[in-house]
Design an enzyme around this catalytic site. Structure first.
Site, PDB file in Angstrom:
ATOM      1  N   ASP A 238       0.867  -1.179   0.000  1.00 16.27           N
ATOM      2  CA  ASP A 238       0.000   0.000   0.000  1.00 16.27           C
ATOM      3  C   ASP A 238       0.907   1.234   0.000  1.00 16.27           C
ATOM      4  OD1 ASP A 238      -2.156   1.910   0.663  1.00 16.27           O
ATOM      5  OD2 ASP A 238      -3.340   0.112   1.008  1.00 16.27           O
ATOM      6  N   HIS A 261       2.188   2.161  -3.185  1.00 16.87           N
ATOM      7  CA  HIS A 261       1.225   3.111  -3.756  1.00 16.87           C
ATOM      8  C   HIS A 261       1.705   4.549  -3.641  1.00 16.87           C
ATOM      9  CE1 HIS A 261      -2.299  -0.007  -3.258  1.00 16.87           C
ATOM     10  NE2 HIS A 261      -1.272  -0.471  -3.941  1.00 16.87           N
TER      11      HIS A 261
END
Ligand SMILES: *[C@@H]1O[C@H](CO)[C@@H](O)[C@H](O)[C@H]1NC(C)=O
Ligand SMILES: *[C@@H]1O[C@H](CO)[C@@H](O)[C@H](O)[C@H]1NC(C)=O
Ligand SMILES: *[C@@H]1O[C@H](CO)[C@@H](O)[C@H](O)[C@H]1NC(C)=O
Ligand SMILES: *[C@@H]1O[C@H](CO)[C@@H](O)[C@H](O)[C@H]1NC(C)=O
Ligand SMILES: *[C@@H]1O[C@H](CO)[C@@H](O)[C@H](O)[C@H]1NC(C)=O
Ligand SMILES: *[C@@H]1O[C@H](CO)[C@@H](O)[C@H](O)[C@H]1NC(C)=O
Ligand SMILES: *[C@@H]1O[C@H](CO)[C@@H](O)[C@H](O)[C@H]1NC(C)=O
Ligand SMILES: *[C@@H]1O[C@H](CO)[C@@H](O)[C@H](O)[C@H]1NC(C)=O
Ligand SMILES: *[C@@H]1O[C@H](CO)[C@@H](O)[C@H](O)[C@H]1NC(C)=O
Ligand SMILES: *[C@@H]1O[C@H](CO)[C@@H](O)[C@H](O)[C@H]1NC(C)=O
Length: 415
Positions: A238, A261
């Protein structure tokens, strides 16, 4: 079930306290104490019964060593987790400490988490709480063994019904502190989570989990001020770093991020208690194959607040999907509908951002119709498109409700 676990947890805390009381009375622990010298007093967990056999649950030994170091040492204290593999269930190291500041925890070995999520009474594995002057250091590894629980935290697979799994290292109300050198491997959820902290620096960290592991943010910071993150390598499933609500003066420099991310401010505004973000700088960072680079994301939200005074500068993007993103429709189910977010984004700077992107919209500013973004500066953003250009698509910037000021070298061209 949760209540039973909570009672067991409280029960063992009570038992631990009674043991401390008993041994204090009889002075049986005297022989465990180190000979005072110029260095800190060392509280080696193996002297308190910890066994590095990758099997024994060492939580009682860890608590006992911490209790002695924090509550009973009259000189500088260091809890040492030496080389070897130590298992530990959910553990809390809580202050305030009466020993001189700072108190240190040095990890040389590997600490492994229990893999059954139902054994955790709250979503964190290690919690460091109410400590003013804390140092967590060492070449050691916190291994969250997340692979066993990731299938339970994939909101896509469980149709949004994803249980909050434990973060590996939670810092709650920890002030004037430092974290250096530690490796965090395969956390179940966030690797590091700072909440309610002030003046904490994290450096030389190695944070590692697979690119497809769900919700494994590298470092999540919320309700905190004066936090620095530097000189670290973060590859995870993430955000490498996510800066949440109610934060001020956050500085991030020299981070290598990927897979992941990107480095995000947000998501902001999911819950009404979320307050503004003011003062974030992200400098000298490199992104490798990440889905996003520099991103600010807000929900539509219900209580107005601001994200302001944010600078992303001197960044290198390598094969990044969305290098520069402002997204005020985060979490919105209405795809492509203009955002009506109650959050206001202003005084944002993207400067000197170079490298390659694999998306034809490399700069995407999608702001709220109700609160257009103000004072967004884009200067010297020089990106090369490294993907395949489909017929009738161009390499472009996209802006909605954003008052952007463009300058310097601009690839893609401004909107
Ligand atoms: C606390 O420290 C004192 C002196 O340093 C020592 O005598 C005592 O045994 C310690 N208490 C416990 C519970 O170990
Ligand atoms: C840390 O600082 C906050 C305010 O910034 C304060 O509320 C909290 O009590 C402090 N914690 C400790 C352990 O000193
Ligand atoms: C911030 O924390 C560091 C320890 O990491 C300490 O040396 C420094 O004095 C603190 N700064 C302030 C302003 O308290
Ligand atoms: C980070 O830790 C992982 C797992 O221990 C290791 O494989 C990797 O080499 C480390 N990376 C860095 C930059 O130290
Ligand atoms: C970060 O790295 C730079 C360059 O190696 C070094 O000068 C600096 O002291 C490091 N900072 C920390 C907090 O480790
Ligand atoms: C950046 O951090 C790395 C460790 O991840 C360190 O080796 C390097 O010296 C740092 N560089 C700068 C310019 O601070
Ligand atoms: C912007 O943020 C920095 C910290 O990153 C802070 O020092 C400065 O005061 C902030 N500016 C405003 C206008 O709030
Ligand atoms: C950023 O990196 C450059 C080159 O590696 C270095 O000269 C500069 O000191 C770094 N700046 C910061 C704030 O780390
Ligand atoms: C990035 O992705 C490309 C293509 O998928 C691959 O060739 C390259 O090795 C990847 N780089 C890193 C650092 O993961
Ligand atoms: C590309 O755009 C041109 C002009 O708008 C149009 O005539 C052509 O059909 C389009 N081609 C495709 C494959 O969509």
């Amino acid at each position: 079930m949760a209540t039973t676990k909570a009672l067991l947890f409280l029960g063992s805390v009570f038992l631990f306290c009674s043991l401390i009381g008993a041994s204090r009375g009889h002075g049986t622990r005297r022989s465990l104490l180190p000979i005072p010298n110029r260095g800190p007093a060392i509280f080696d967990v193996t002297k308190f019964g910890a066994v590095a056999d990758d099997k024994t649950d060492n939580i009682d030994a860890f608590r006992a060593a911490w209790g002695e170091a924090c509550k009973n040492s009259t000189t500088h204290a260091k809890v040492l987790i030496p080389a070897g593999t130590f298992r530990a269930a959910q553990t809390m190291f809580a202050g305030p400490c009466t020993s001189p500041k700072p108190i240190t925890v040095e990890v040389m070995g590997t600490v492994k988490a229990n893999t059954d999520p139902s054994e955790y009474v709250s979503p964190e594995w290690f919690t460091f709480q109410d400590i003013d002057g804390f140092v967590l250091t060492g070449k050691g590894v916190f291994d969250g063994q997340g692979a066993a629980s990731w299938p339970f935290n994939d909101c896509k697979q469980t149709k949004g019904n994803c249980a909050p799994l434990p973060s590996s290292l939670k810092f709650y109300k920890v002030n004037n502190s430092m974290v250096t050198d530690i490796t965090s491997l395969n956390s179940m959820q966030f690797h590091f989570h700072l909440h309610g902290c002030s003046n904490v620096s994290l450096s030389n960290l190695n944070i590692t989990a697979p690119g497809n592991s769900p919700n494994t943010d590298g470092i999540h910071i919320s309700a905190s001020d004066r936090i620095k993150v530097l000189n670290s390598t973060i590859g995870t499933g993430d955000d490498c770093i996510s800066i949440g609500h109610s934060t001020t003066d956050i500085s991030i420099t020299n981070i290598t991020c990927g897979p992941g991310h990107g480095i995000s401010v947000g998501s902001l505004g999911k819950r009404p208690e979320e307050r503004s973000v003011n003062g974030v700088t992200v400098t000298n960072c490199t992104f490798l194959n990440t889905t996003n680079g520099a991103r600010i994301k807000t929900w539509i939200g219900t209580v107005p607040a601001e994200a302001k005074n944010i600078t992303y500068q001197d960044l290198v993007m390598n094969g990044v999907h969305n290098p520069i993103v402002i997204d005020q429709s985060y979490g919105s189910k209405m795809l492509r509908a203009p955002s009506t977010s109650v959050w206001k984004i202003s005084n944002i700077h993207f400067r000197n951002i170079k490298g390659t992107t694999v998306s034809n919209v490399a700069v995407s500013l999608e702001c709220s119709t109700r609160n257009p973004c103000e004072g967004v500066e884009i200067t010297d953003v020089d990106l090369t498109y490294a993907g395949r250009l489909l017929i009738n698509t161009t390499f472009a910037s996209s802006c909605f409700n954003a008052k952007a000021i463009f300058g310097g070298i601009l690839n893609p061209p401004p909107c």
